[in-house]
Design an enzyme around this catalytic site. Structure first.
Site, mmCIF file in Angstrom:
data_model
loop_
_atom_site.group_PDB
_atom_site.id
_atom_site.type_symbol
_atom_site.label_atom_id
_atom_site.label_comp_id
_atom_site.label_asym_id
_atom_site.label_seq_id
_atom_site.Cartn_x
_atom_site.Cartn_y
_atom_site.Cartn_z
ATOM 1 N N LYS A 195 5.384 3.836 -7.612
ATOM 2 C CA LYS A 195 4.986 4.189 -6.278
ATOM 3 C C LYS A 195 4.906 3.193 -5.453
ATOM 4 C CE LYS A 195 1.132 6.653 -3.672
ATOM 5 N NZ LYS A 195 -0.151 6.879 -4.130
ATOM 6 N N LYS A 248 8.331 7.729 -5.976
ATOM 7 C CA LYS A 248 7.856 8.152 -4.584
ATOM 8 C C LYS A 248 7.972 7.060 -3.765
ATOM 9 C CE LYS A 248 3.383 9.608 -2.928
ATOM 10 N NZ LYS A 248 2.021 9.334 -3.288
HETATM 11 C C1 PBG Z 1 -2.912 9.243 -2.750
HETATM 12 C C2 PBG Z 1 -1.549 9.877 -2.680
HETATM 13 C C3 PBG Z 1 -1.091 9.468 -1.438
HETATM 14 C C4 PBG Z 1 0.173 10.314 -1.637
HETATM 15 C C5 PBG Z 1 0.200 11.018 -2.657
HETATM 16 N N1 PBG Z 1 -1.188 10.658 -3.446
HETATM 17 C C6 PBG Z 1 -1.059 8.569 -0.189
HETATM 18 C C7 PBG Z 1 -1.275 6.993 -0.499
HETATM 19 O O1 PBG Z 1 -0.889 6.359 -1.470
HETATM 20 O O2 PBG Z 1 -1.923 6.447 0.511
HETATM 21 C C8 PBG Z 1 1.214 10.079 -0.546
HETATM 22 C C9 PBG Z 1 2.098 11.594 -0.407
HETATM 23 C C10 PBG Z 1 2.670 12.065 0.839
HETATM 24 O O3 PBG Z 1 2.915 11.288 1.811
HETATM 25 O O4 PBG Z 1 3.107 13.176 0.830
HETATM 26 N N2 PBG Z 1 -3.002 8.202 -3.825
HETATM 27 ZN ZN ZN Z 2 -4.983 6.940 -3.700
#
Ligand code: PBG
Ligand code: ZN
Length: 330
Positions: A195, A248
């Site tokens: 991520k 992601k």
């Molecule tokens: C929270 C989370 C996020 C997303 C999924 N889980 C946001 C972040 O890390 O700030 C992003 C999903 C999206 O942008 O559609 N941990």
């Molecule tokens: Zn989070």
């Protein structure tokens, strides 16, 4: 052999040939719909930066889940927004929390729908970071303890899989241990293993009310400049017992999806994030892009990169457009 004997255009002229030699397909079975549920709402609330998406009330969430199930979408991933945030994040693992209650209800009403829960603390902690903060630092091991309890509470509510998205080190092992200990040996853990600290999450933070109140997430999410590090993240999470890995964002990270897929013999999903959605929606609303064609193209690129499935805000629309039965648009 080469030109003039070799002519790649021969198989492009007739649509039946084009169809026969199509290499990759986007199918309904590939799609998971993300949904937001906000505690205390009496009716759904539109998310301005994500046209077509909303924060659901408990009632509208259930109706939406039923609709998705009837469209043949295999699953949903749930994000909860509690009515109050604090510094303990206790609501994240309350058996009576907004997510836990919703999972219970949906699982009762929609037997065919896979219900995955996003496990994180950013929606629950007042400062909006994904872990506990001490003297300005995000604390790893303390956060893992709370995250682990949240995962167990989701399992107890009946989730079909838990998906930790916090990027703390060691959380997959901790979750796996606790789940196994509490008779959830069968429950898959879907790890957001790779991520990135991405600018494309901005609309999500409006949707989930989870923007960090200070700093950013680069001390725990990955630097978008790194690809090798993604392989280490993938490896550690697999060693800790992750069943499925997620990459992601998806758009712009096809190389990472491909490398993870090639290097490890495990299922890989990708998350087409909020910014990917908003960007194409905005262009489509302005008449600058053809939404259906653009969405088919970006999602096919994710399949081509090697994703087994895609978490996408377009899951429902893709199903409604009816393009996926035909398997291809060209
Ligand atoms: C929270 C989370 C996020 C997303 C999924 N889980 C946001 C972040 O890390 O700030 C992003 C999903 C999206 O942008 O559609 N941990
Ligand atoms: Zn989070």
């Amino acid at each position: 052999m080469k030109y003039p004997f070799v002519r790649l255009r021969r198989l492009r002229e007739d649509p039946r040939w084009r169809s026969l030699v199509t290499e990759h397909h986007l199918l309904l079975k590939d799609l998971i719909q993300p949904l937001f549920i906000k505690e205390g709402l009496t009716r759904p609330l539109a998310i301005p930066s994500m046209p077509g998406q909303c924060q659901h009330s408990e009632k509208s969430l259930l109706e939406e889940a039923q609709r998705l199930e009837s469209l043949g979408i295999p699953g949903i991933i749930l994000f909860g927004i509690p009515s109050r945030k604090n510094l303990s994040g206790r609501e994240a693992f309350s058996q009576n929390g907004v997510i836990q209650r919703s999972v219970q209800k949906i699982k009762k009403a929609c037997k065919d729908l896979l219900v995955i829960t996003d496990v994180c603390l950013c929606e629950y902690l007042s400062h909006g970071h994904c872990g506990h903060v001490k003297r300005g630092r995000i604390m790893n091991d303390e956060s893992v303890r709370t995250i682990t309890r949240a995962a167990l509470s989701h399992a107890r509510a009946g989730a079909d899989a838990v998906a930790p998205s916090d990027m703390m080190d060691g959380r997959i092992l901790a979750i796996r241990r606790l789940l196994d200990d509490k008779d959830f040996k069968h429950l898959p853990v879907i790890s957001y293993a790779v991520k990135y600290a991405s600018a494309f999450y901005a609309p999500f933070r409006e949707a989930a009310e989870s923007a960090p109140s200070f700093g950013d997430r680069s001390s725990y999410q990955m630097n978008p400049a790194n690809a090798q590090e993604a392989l280490r993240e993938a490896q550690t999470d697999l060693e800790e017992g992750a069943d499925v890995l997620l990459v992601k964002p998806a758009l712009g990270f096809g190389d990472v999806i491909r490398q993870v897929k090639d290097r490890f013999a495990c299922p890989v999903g990708c998350f087409s994030v909020s910014g990917e959605y908003s960007m194409i929606k905005a262009a489509a609303q302005n008449g600058w892009l053809d939404e259906k064609k653009t969405v088919m193209e970006t999602h096919l690129s994710m399949k081509r990169a090697g994703a087994n499935f895609i978490l996408t805000y377009w899951a429902k629309e893709l199903a409604e457009w009816g393009l996926l039965k035909n398997k291809t648009i060209r």
